[in-house]
Structures are given as C-alpha cells and as structure tokens.
Design a protein around this motif. Sequence first.
Motif, PDB file in Angstrom:
ATOM      1  N   MET A  72    -185.833 -75.957 -90.171  1.00 44.82           N
ATOM      2  CA  MET A  72    -186.541 -77.066 -89.529  1.00 44.82           C
ATOM      3  C   MET A  72    -186.866 -78.171 -90.529  1.00 44.82           C
ATOM      4  O   MET A  72    -186.942 -79.334 -90.167  1.00 44.82           O
ATOM      5  CB  MET A  72    -187.834 -76.557 -88.885  1.00 44.82           C
ATOM      6  N   ILE A  73    -187.085 -77.811 -91.787  1.00 45.65           N
ATOM      7  CA  ILE A  73    -187.379 -78.823 -92.793  1.00 45.65           C
ATOM      8  C   ILE A  73    -186.172 -79.725 -93.007  1.00 45.65           C
ATOM      9  O   ILE A  73    -186.299 -80.945 -93.150  1.00 45.65           O
ATOM     10  CB  ILE A  73    -187.802 -78.156 -94.118  1.00 45.65           C
ATOM     11  N   SER A  74    -184.979 -79.126 -93.020  1.00 48.85           N
ATOM     12  CA  SER A  74    -183.769 -79.899 -93.295  1.00 48.85           C
ATOM     13  C   SER A  74    -183.315 -80.728 -92.102  1.00 48.85           C
ATOM     14  O   SER A  74    -182.504 -81.638 -92.255  1.00 48.85           O
ATOM     15  CB  SER A  74    -182.640 -78.957 -93.730  1.00 48.85           C
ATOM     16  N   SER A  75    -183.835 -80.432 -90.904  1.00 52.40           N
ATOM     17  CA  SER A  75    -183.438 -81.189 -89.714  1.00 52.40           C
ATOM     18  C   SER A  75    -184.122 -82.546 -89.710  1.00 52.40           C
ATOM     19  O   SER A  75    -185.324 -82.650 -89.961  1.00 52.40           O
ATOM     20  CB  SER A  75    -183.808 -80.418 -88.443  1.00 52.40           C
ATOM     21  N   SER A  76    -183.360 -83.579 -89.426  1.00 53.27           N
ATOM     22  CA  SER A  76    -183.930 -84.921 -89.360  1.00 53.27           C
ATOM     23  C   SER A  76    -184.642 -85.116 -88.028  1.00 53.27           C
ATOM     24  O   SER A  76    -184.402 -84.388 -87.053  1.00 53.27           O
ATOM     25  CB  SER A  76    -182.831 -85.967 -89.525  1.00 53.27           C
ATOM     26  N   ASN A  77    -185.524 -86.118 -87.981  1.00 48.97           N
ATOM     27  CA  ASN A  77    -186.217 -86.425 -86.738  1.00 48.97           C
ATOM     28  C   ASN A  77    -185.239 -86.840 -85.645  1.00 48.97           C
ATOM     29  O   ASN A  77    -185.441 -86.546 -84.464  1.00 48.97           O
ATOM     30  CB  ASN A  77    -187.240 -87.533 -86.978  1.00 48.97           C
ATOM     31  N   GLU A  78    -184.181 -87.524 -86.026  1.00 48.59           N
ATOM     32  CA  GLU A  78    -183.178 -87.939 -85.048  1.00 48.59           C
ATOM     33  C   GLU A  78    -182.499 -86.724 -84.422  1.00 48.59           C
ATOM     34  O   GLU A  78    -182.235 -86.701 -83.216  1.00 48.59           O
ATOM     35  CB  GLU A  78    -182.139 -88.838 -85.722  1.00 48.59           C
ATOM     36  N   GLU A  79    -182.225 -85.708 -85.235  1.00 44.34           N
ATOM     37  CA  GLU A  79    -181.633 -84.481 -84.699  1.00 44.34           C
ATOM     38  C   GLU A  79    -182.584 -83.794 -83.731  1.00 44.34           C
ATOM     39  O   GLU A  79    -182.183 -83.353 -82.646  1.00 44.34           O
ATOM     40  CB  GLU A  79    -181.286 -83.527 -85.845  1.00 44.34           C
ATOM     41  N   LEU A  89    -192.609 -72.736 -87.509  1.00 39.50           N
ATOM     42  CA  LEU A  89    -193.664 -73.704 -87.216  1.00 39.50           C
ATOM     43  C   LEU A  89    -194.014 -74.535 -88.442  1.00 39.50           C
ATOM     44  O   LEU A  89    -194.151 -75.766 -88.363  1.00 39.50           O
ATOM     45  CB  LEU A  89    -194.901 -72.967 -86.701  1.00 39.50           C
ATOM     46  N   ASN A  90    -194.151 -73.873 -89.592  1.00 43.45           N
ATOM     47  CA  ASN A  90    -194.483 -74.607 -90.816  1.00 43.45           C
ATOM     48  C   ASN A  90    -193.338 -75.509 -91.252  1.00 43.45           C
ATOM     49  O   ASN A  90    -193.568 -76.622 -91.737  1.00 43.45           O
ATOM     50  CB  ASN A  90    -194.845 -73.619 -91.930  1.00 43.45           C
ATOM     51  N   GLY A  91    -192.103 -75.055 -91.073  1.00 38.77           N
ATOM     52  CA  GLY A  91    -190.975 -75.920 -91.389  1.00 38.77           C
ATOM     53  C   GLY A  91    -190.937 -77.157 -90.517  1.00 38.77           C
ATOM     54  O   GLY A  91    -190.509 -78.234 -90.950  1.00 38.77           O
ATOM     55  N   PHE A  92    -191.420 -77.028 -89.285  1.00 38.74           N
ATOM     56  CA  PHE A  92    -191.437 -78.152 -88.349  1.00 38.74           C
ATOM     57  C   PHE A  92    -192.572 -79.129 -88.638  1.00 38.74           C
ATOM     58  O   PHE A  92    -192.395 -80.354 -88.565  1.00 38.74           O
ATOM     59  CB  PHE A  92    -191.563 -77.605 -86.926  1.00 38.74           C
ATOM     60  N   LEU A  93    -193.762 -78.615 -88.994  1.00 43.56           N
ATOM     61  CA  LEU A  93    -194.952 -79.460 -89.097  1.00 43.56           C
ATOM     62  C   LEU A  93    -195.243 -79.996 -90.494  1.00 43.56           C
ATOM     63  O   LEU A  93    -195.804 -81.087 -90.627  1.00 43.56           O
ATOM     64  CB  LEU A  93    -196.180 -78.684 -88.608  1.00 43.56           C
ATOM     65  N   LEU A  94    -194.898 -79.252 -91.536  1.00 41.78           N
ATOM     66  CA  LEU A  94    -195.368 -79.595 -92.877  1.00 41.78           C
ATOM     67  C   LEU A  94    -195.013 -81.009 -93.294  1.00 41.78           C
ATOM     68  O   LEU A  94    -195.815 -81.702 -93.922  1.00 41.78           O
ATOM     69  CB  LEU A  94    -194.813 -78.592 -93.896  1.00 41.78           C
ATOM     70  N   PHE A  95    -193.818 -81.480 -92.976  1.00 38.84           N
ATOM     71  CA  PHE A  95    -193.387 -82.796 -93.423  1.00 38.84           C
ATOM     72  C   PHE A  95    -193.393 -83.826 -92.297  1.00 38.84           C
ATOM     73  O   PHE A  95    -192.884 -84.928 -92.475  1.00 38.84           O
ATOM     74  CB  PHE A  95    -191.985 -82.700 -94.036  1.00 38.84           C
ATOM     75  N   GLY A 129    -196.643 -83.241 -98.495  1.00 32.27           N
ATOM     76  CA  GLY A 129    -195.297 -83.759 -98.610  1.00 32.27           C
ATOM     77  C   GLY A 129    -195.118 -85.161 -98.089  1.00 32.27           C
ATOM     78  O   GLY A 129    -194.125 -85.461 -97.433  1.00 32.27           O
ATOM     79  N   LEU A 130    -196.073 -86.051 -98.325  1.00 28.32           N
ATOM     80  CA  LEU A 130    -195.920 -87.425 -97.879  1.00 28.32           C
ATOM     81  C   LEU A 130    -194.788 -88.099 -98.632  1.00 28.32           C
ATOM     82  O   LEU A 130    -194.663 -87.973 -99.842  1.00 28.32           O
ATOM     83  CB  LEU A 130    -197.218 -88.211 -98.111  1.00 28.32           C
ATOM     84  N   ALA A 131    -193.976 -88.826 -97.918  1.00 28.06           N
ATOM     85  CA  ALA A 131    -192.864 -89.521 -98.547  1.00 28.06           C
ATOM     86  C   ALA A 131    -193.347 -90.819 -99.157  1.00 28.06           C
ATOM     87  O   ALA A 131    -194.019 -91.613 -98.504  1.00 28.06           O
ATOM     88  CB  ALA A 131    -191.772 -89.792 -97.514  1.00 28.06           C
ATOM     89  N   ASN A 132    -193.019 -91.046-100.420  1.00 24.37           N
ATOM     90  CA  ASN A 132    -193.451 -92.267-101.083  1.00 24.37           C
ATOM     91  C   ASN A 132    -192.807 -93.504-100.480  1.00 24.37           C
ATOM     92  O   ASN A 132    -193.314 -94.603-100.613  1.00 24.37           O
ATOM     93  CB  ASN A 132    -193.100 -92.198-102.575  1.00 24.37           C
ATOM     94  N   SER A 133    -191.667 -93.311 -99.806  1.00 21.94           N
ATOM     95  CA  SER A 133    -190.962 -94.452 -99.239  1.00 21.94           C
ATOM     96  C   SER A 133    -191.526 -94.889 -97.900  1.00 21.94           C
ATOM     97  O   SER A 133    -191.137 -95.919 -97.371  1.00 21.94           O
ATOM     98  CB  SER A 133    -189.479 -94.105 -99.057  1.00 21.94           C
TER      99      SER A 133
END
Length: 415
Positions: free
Chosen positions: A1-8, A28-34, A89-93
Amino acid sequence: MISSSNEELRSYDGVIIVGGDGFFNEVLNGFLLFRLRAPHPPSPSDILHLTRSNGPVLGHDTREATSETPETEAASPLLSSSSTHKAIGLANSSTENDSGYTDEELDFPFPREHLRFGIIPAGSTDAIVMCTTGTRDPITSALQIVLGKRISLDIAQVVRWKTTFTADVDPCVRYAASFAGYGFYGDVITESENYRWMGPKRYDYAGTKVFLRHRSYEAEVAYFESESENPESPVERGSNPCSSWMKSMCCSEKPQRVICRANCGVCSNSKPVHMSKTRQRLTPYSWRGGGVGGRWQKCAGRFLSVGAAIISNRNEKAPDGLVAEAHLSDGFLHLLLIKDCPRALYLWHLTQLAKKGGEPLNFSFVEHHKTPAFTFTSMGKESVWNLDGEPFPAHQLSAQVFRGLISLFASGPPV
C-alpha cells in the motif's frame, strides 16, 4: 500500500485481505502512514499541567510546526518540524495552497468512502471480522464483499514518544483498528512470539505463563473526559457502592448496554468529518463539527493491564468481547485500567471475559472510561504494547480516535 500511488488507489473500489487482525494492521498502516494528515494527540508532557483544566487540549499540528517562531519551538521541542515530519513521513515537496491544505491532502482526502477494505478471515482470532460481520465464516465475508456492503470503522492513531526511559523523544506513528494493550496484553504477545510454531495455541500457552507470573506495572494514564459521556455506574469511577467485602469485589448492579448491531443507531448518527477545502482539518476533537467540551483526568498506580478497545473485540475466547457495548463508529475508545489485585480476583475477571453474558468490568479493581484520547507513561525501564496483535515497544505513548476513518465490506453484526 505504501508503494501504491494515490492515482492507482483512486482507480480501485476496494482492497481485499486474506489473513488476520495483524495482517490487516500492516495493510492499514501502509495505507494511512503517508496519506493521512492530522495533528498528533497531546503527549504526556503536554497535559501534565492541564490534568484538571477545563476544555480540550489540541494536539500537535505537524503541518503548522514550520511556521512556529524559534521561541515557541524552544518551549515545545515536540513541535520541531524535523522530528514530526519524520514521524509521519511528510513530503518536503508538498505545497500548501490558500485554503491551508497541501496539494497531496486535497488529492486524497479522508474519510474516503469509495475505497473499501474487505477481510477474508484466516488469522488466530479475527476479532475485526467477528465484530463487523457477526461470524468468522470466510463465505459470509466473501458474500458481503460481492454484495458491496459498507460499514464505517473507527481508527486509533497511536504515537510513541519514547521507546525506553532513557531514549530521546522521537515520535513514531502507528494505527490500530481493534485494540491496544499494555501489561498482561503486552507480555502475552511478547511471550507468544517465541512459540509461533504452535499456531493459535501459542496464545493459550503464553497467556498461562504470563498469568502465573502475575506481574503488575507502575504507570501513569491521563484520559480526556468528554462532558457528553457520563459514567454508567460507580464501578467505572473506581468507587465501591457495596458494604461487604465480597460485594466490593463484584457489584450486582448491571449497567445498561447498547450493543452495536447492523444499522446501529449510535454509529449511523455519528457522521464522519470529511476533509475538504471548506472544512476544518481532521482533528480528534471535531467529531460533531464544533469541538467537544471536557477535561483531562489522571490516574496513577500499579496496573496488571491497561487496555484501549476501539471495537468490542469479540472472538471465540471472549464471545462478548472485551467491552460488549463498544461501537464500530462512534468516535470513542474504551480505556480499561485493571489495577493490581490478588491473582484469584484477576482470574475471576478473566473467566467473566470468557463467558457469554459475563460482567468482566463489574469489579472494583477495574476502571472503565469511554474517551476519545489518552496518554500513557511507564515508570519502568521497558514497556511493550500490543497493537492489533503486534508488539510495539513504547515508554511514553498517546492515542486518539478518528471516527469512521475507513470503510469495510461488511454490514455489521446481525441482530
């Protein structure tokens, strides 16, 4: 779930899991953490001087930490942008627009009702499936997925501030869907890791060993007492309304229960808070749109266990669950404080859990508090929690509930 993009993820109707509560916790954690952007709950040090104050204490808003002045960061080091960004895991970008939300937040808002999770039970206890379908039958779960059933589920955000007494403050976020427990529960899950080859029987063996040790732990717990949630009975407050010694151990008065069922009135009246451009950010104190009044209460002492039940946690060993009246989507968790007591009385409490229609909370050494958030500090050198059946070392910990954060392919337990 972490590697899946929001578009996917937007192209999917659901995610199906074949496994138990621990495997679902990992997904669940892979889905929510990031993806979930929300303030942290208050840390134990945040509420130390506010234990008896009026009104809620807001948690750390990790997105606004970078705008704090140096003086504020020095006074509250937990608001440091480097540590909190690392924790979730906030993205700096990510950039923030005029509405105050980052582009990524608006790209994947929560709760997201379109994306549902389905669970085919194949674990040791399958408490989540038991609570959401009423049975542990894989065929029933598969049929509810095929029929497109939907039910909302509360999720608890658990933040570990310190791993051990001597460790530095380093926030680490995890999410739980069913239960978080310390003391007896943490010891059982730690002990059972040595006997995985035994299968589900390892919990019986590990539980027996831990029970015979009968260890208690010194800790301090603070919880948010909502004005809308009054105690159901004197036993919940730790008081003893009975005169004799035996009656003081178990009160004969049974509190009225409102059990969560399919088409539950409590859960259906609790509408999730959606994140959008025109609404406030998702916070633990905004379930009803305008905040919740109340105050923080503190309890310190020696405990055999500290448990936080997000749902009732029904299973084959405990047919009514840890808390029979817990609901799937009401925005509260049930904090259970089992104070130090003789082994025989603790066994009495455990046998009530294993009995249909039992009263495991109806003891003077059991405190039961319905709360949206709590903090925990261990007074020992080491401390291990049980999060959905997975060990989680934590010396200082905070937790808060997000109401109806995710949706499941389920219809709720039958009447």
